[in-house]
Design an enzyme around this catalytic site. Structure first.
Site, PDB file in Angstrom:
ATOM      1  N   LEU B  83       6.621   3.092  -1.274  1.00 41.02           N
ATOM      2  CA  LEU B  83       6.974   2.742   0.105  1.00 41.02           C
ATOM      3  C   LEU B  83       8.035   3.646   0.721  1.00 41.02           C
ATOM      4  O   LEU B  83       8.490   3.411   1.834  1.00 41.02           O
ATOM      5  CB  LEU B  83       7.439   1.284   0.179  1.00 41.02           C
ATOM      6  CG  LEU B  83       6.454   0.239  -0.346  1.00 41.02           C
ATOM      7  CD1 LEU B  83       6.921  -1.159   0.024  1.00 41.02           C
ATOM      8  CD2 LEU B  83       5.045   0.464   0.188  1.00 41.02           C
ATOM      9  N   ASP B 325      -2.676   2.233  -5.067  1.00 37.14           N
ATOM     10  CA  ASP B 325      -1.942   3.426  -5.517  1.00 37.14           C
ATOM     11  C   ASP B 325      -1.508   4.268  -4.315  1.00 37.14           C
ATOM     12  O   ASP B 325      -1.548   5.497  -4.348  1.00 37.14           O
ATOM     13  CB  ASP B 325      -2.771   4.250  -6.509  1.00 37.14           C
ATOM     14  CG  ASP B 325      -1.906   5.264  -7.267  1.00 37.14           C
ATOM     15  OD1 ASP B 325      -0.693   5.013  -7.404  1.00 37.14           O
ATOM     16  OD2 ASP B 325      -2.428   6.312  -7.684  1.00 37.14           O
TER      17      ASP B 325
END
Lengths: 316, 444
Positions: B83, B325
């Site tokens: 992130l 992923d």
């Protein structure tokens, strides 16, 4: 000393470990030590039991308190004491160790006190020497005089060991103190618990007759004796536990965790302590602590052990 | 940096007005059942659902959304996504990633801990939780490092990190090389009943490789990574799990060799689960074509046989879950010769549509797809969402499984645009996403 000699004869030539001692052997050593406590508290502390005898402290591993405790014990019994500290690195191989033993043997000592970093090294020496041998700690195997002094301390404070719940906390994996204590306390009828993170518990420990706890709070519940172990600095930075900070949070003995044990629970530590790592100062110096008394009992127990082995010396 | 404080699902001004999704195909992935009806949500929770929930049955002040026969199912849970925060905000932020996630029907993300700095201190966990609260559109859960600094040398403060709020322990894209360290980390984690998520790759065996080892790599003149690089570490880990009893989740497996290892471990009763990525389920090494760096992944895309084996293992349940992923990379790190380009592809927004390709092709049931994307990851992480039950958090999606669209780079919400599905035709569009009872994505 005649009253000491009238007690049952100690049946072993060496003290290599608690393993192999009967409850009678252990109790007779503790009884001898009670007398030695009295001797040590007199103004005239010197006895003649080992007069003319030679005691060698052979320490392959650095030690302050155990070595000085044995030295004092020998001197109080009238022996000539020689301290030998051998650099660990130069005496690692079996051959060299045996050579050292043969050299010392030729000097005709009566008792040799040995500490060595390798488990079993003291047993090997005992086979080669003609004199009595006391194990002052061999690797992570045994440290019998520490277990005896712990037992003496407990007995003097609790009256008896049988039926007590004893929680041994911390680095069980690397601790010779833990192993000797587990054997001794179980032999005298205590219920022994070991507490530590999985990384510091030896494989198969539950088969040594102990209850295993990985949560210290649960393990301390109802304990009569809380025995803390030292966590070596090099083991607390991620190798076995993440950090001293985390270790103290989960396995450090502070007042709050100690309150889970019985209200009259007593706290012990073989020393040297890491304050703020395995034990909080408020506990170490608090009213439930027996830590200083343990040191006093150390000298007494070592006097008792030397006296017991002296019974087997020729011409005694 | 722009924040989306107003859209946070954790904002205190949560609407107490009941909300109903009616005229829907309610799919319960756990029981593999489908019911026509509606679902009633209040105070962030599922209040009731079933055929009895119709506009007529609802209180007058309820907000009603007619789903026009679309699917309504639990929101998706993604256990592997990078992130960007902290340290790589130029690639992604929690705000941009969770916007992309909401558009893709994902309502919970487990954030990878291999950030800069890594999530190996309680303070960083706390930072992430606060950033997620203040800027996240969907739920973001922090995973923390398994070893300090992700170095694979010393155990991280698993106890303190867990108390701070970390719900799993992982070294992200790093594999713990030293078996002794791994053994102790697993052993220590087991004391805290902590879930260990590990990426299995033998660094030495994989060294220098940039794609799957084989004929295609040889033709392209690229150095290969054998399947064994994954299998060797995974096999080692299974033995260490057996030794320590730790809960273990293989972060991302990509080969039939790994499938066999997991199958055996599960048969032996080990507490083991595993994931594969949406990319490895729907693409193969041939998609790299003419050195397309957006398809340079770690582990690399494998051969078609391997892809098929993964899909079969997923259908069978040997592979438990699917992960995006999601790995945003900026243009500069991808606009390079293949071997020099960074690994990784974004995937939050397209994971569900890509997964529906497997349903369309008949390789996977819709139930199993949604199960692997919601219920099962919830189960692994011990979360209450991901289930269609009364009282569960109202994390829901409305999905039209047939609506076609084309993946257009410019329209993607992720800060980085490195999608392997650029200009691909997809079927299946998430029309509405609800997290904690709050609508966080709505195409109307």
């Amino acid at each position: 000393m005649s009253e000491l000699l009238s007690k049952p004869r100690f049946p072993h030539r060496h003290l290599l470990g608690i393993e192999g001692l009967s409850p009678i052997d252990i109790n007779s050593l503790l009884d001898l030590a009670e007398d030695a406590v009295e001797v040590s508290r007199q103004i005239e502390k010197k006895r003649a039991t080992l007069r003319g005898r030679t005691l060698i402290n052979l320490f392959f591993e650095a030690s302050t308190r155990t070595q000085s405790s044995f030295e004092l014990a020998g001197k109080r019994l009238g022996a000539d004491v020689m301290n030998m500290s051998v650099a660990t690195s130069s005496v690692k191989k079996g051959e060299t160790l045996i050579d050292t033993a043969m050299t010392l043997n030729a000097m005709r000592p009566d008792i040799i006190v040995v500490r060595h970093a390798q488990a079993g090294a003291v047993h090997l020496l005992a086979k080669m020497l003609d004199c009595g041998v006391v194990n002052a700690g061999d690797g992570a195997h045994e440290h019998p005089t520490q277990a005896l002094l712990d037992a003496l301390t407990i007995r003097r404070n609790k009256g008896s060991i049988s039926g007590l719940i004893v929680a041994i906390c911390g680095d069980i994996l690397h601790s010779r103190v833990a192993r000797s204590n587990i054997i001794l306390l179980a032999a005298l009828g205590a219920r022994v618990r070991v507490i530590g993170p999985s990384t510091l518990l030896p494989n198969g420990i539950e088969r040594m007759g102990v209850e295993v706890f990985r949560d210290m709070r649960k393990g301390l519940e109802g304990a009569d004796i809380v025995m803390m172990l030292r966590l070596q600095r090099e083991r607390m930075s991620g190798g076995f536990v993440p950090s001293s900070k985390e270790y103290f949070r989960f396995f450090g003995l502070d007042k709050e965790k100690l309150s889970l044990a019985k209200p009259d629970a007593l706290v012990m530590h073989p020393g040297p302590m890491n304050r703020g790592v395995e034990i909080d100062s408020a506990v170490a110096d608090g009213p439930q602590s027996l830590i200083r008394e343990q040191v006093e009992m150390g000298v007494a127990v070592r006097m008792a052990v030397l006296e017991a082995l002296a019974q087997h010396l020729p011409n005694s | 940096m722009a924040t989306n404080a107003g859209t946070s699902i954790f904002s205190p001004s949560i609407a107490h007005q009941p909300l109903a999704l009616v005229n829907a195909r309610l799919i319960d992935p756990e029981r593999a059942t489908e019911t026509k009806g509606g679902i009633l949500v209040a105070d962030g929770l599922i209040l009731d659902f079933g055929p009895q929930i119709t506009p007529a049955s609802l209180p007058p002040h309820a907000q009603i959304i007619d789903c026009g026969g679309d699917i309504v199912a639990p929101g998706l849970i993604d256990m592997r996504a990078f992130l960007g925060e902290p340290g790589a905000e130029h690639r992604e932020t929690i705000a941009s990633a969770t916007a992309a996630a909401a558009a893709g029907g994902i309502t919970t993300i487990l954030a990878r801990p291999d950030t800069t700095p890594p999530v190996d201190e309680a303070a960083v966990v706390d930072f992430l939780l606060r950033r997620a609260r203040d800027t996240g559109r969907v739920r973001v859960l922090p995973a923390a490092a398994l070893t300090k600094g992700l170095q694979g040398l010393e155990i991280a403060e698993i106890g303190l990190l867990q108390q701070a709020g970390a719900i799993a322990f992982s070294d992200g894209a790093h594999s713990v090389r030293n078996a002794q360290v791994m053994r102790r980390a697993l052993s220590y984690a087991s004391d805290f009943d902590a879930l260990v998520i590990h990426y299995a790759e033998d660094k030495d065996l994989a060294a220098g490789g940039v794609m799957n080892e084989g004929e295609f790599a040889s033709r392209l003149g690229l150095a290969g990574i054998p399947r064994e690089a994954e299998a060797i570490i995974l096999d080692r880990d299974m033995r260490l799990v057996n030794l320590t009893g730790a809960r273990y989740h293989a972060a991302l497996i990509t080969t039939s060799l790994s499938v066999d290892i997991i199958k055996k471990a599960k048969a032996a009763g080990l507490p083991v689960t595993c994931a594969t990525s949406i990319n490895h389920l729907t693409l193969n090494e041939n998609d790299i074509g003419d050195y397309r760096t957006f398809l340079k992944l770690a582990p690399p895309l494998r051969q078609e046989d391997e892809r098929r084996a993964l899909v079969a293992a997923l259908a069978e349940g040997v592979i438990d879950i699917i992960v995006s992923d999601h790995n945003p990379q900026d243009v500069e790190t991808k606009r390079l010769p293949f071997a020099e380009a960074e690994d990784g592809a974004i995937g939050l927004e397209t994971m569900l549509s890509a997964g529906l390709r497997l349903v369309t092709s008949g390789e996977l049931s819709l139930f199993r797809l949604l199960h692997a994307l919601s219920t099962k990851p919830a189960e692994i992480l011990g979360l209450p969402q991901g289930h269609l039950v009364k009282g569960a958090p109202a994390d829901l999606i409305r999905l039209d499984p047939d609506e076609p669209y084309i993946v257009e780079k410019a329209k993607l919400l992720s800060r980085s645009k490195n999608t392997p599905f650029e200009n691909a035709r997809m079927e299946g569009c998430v029309k509405l996403t609800m997290a904690g009872g709050k609508i966080v994505h709505n195409l109307g």
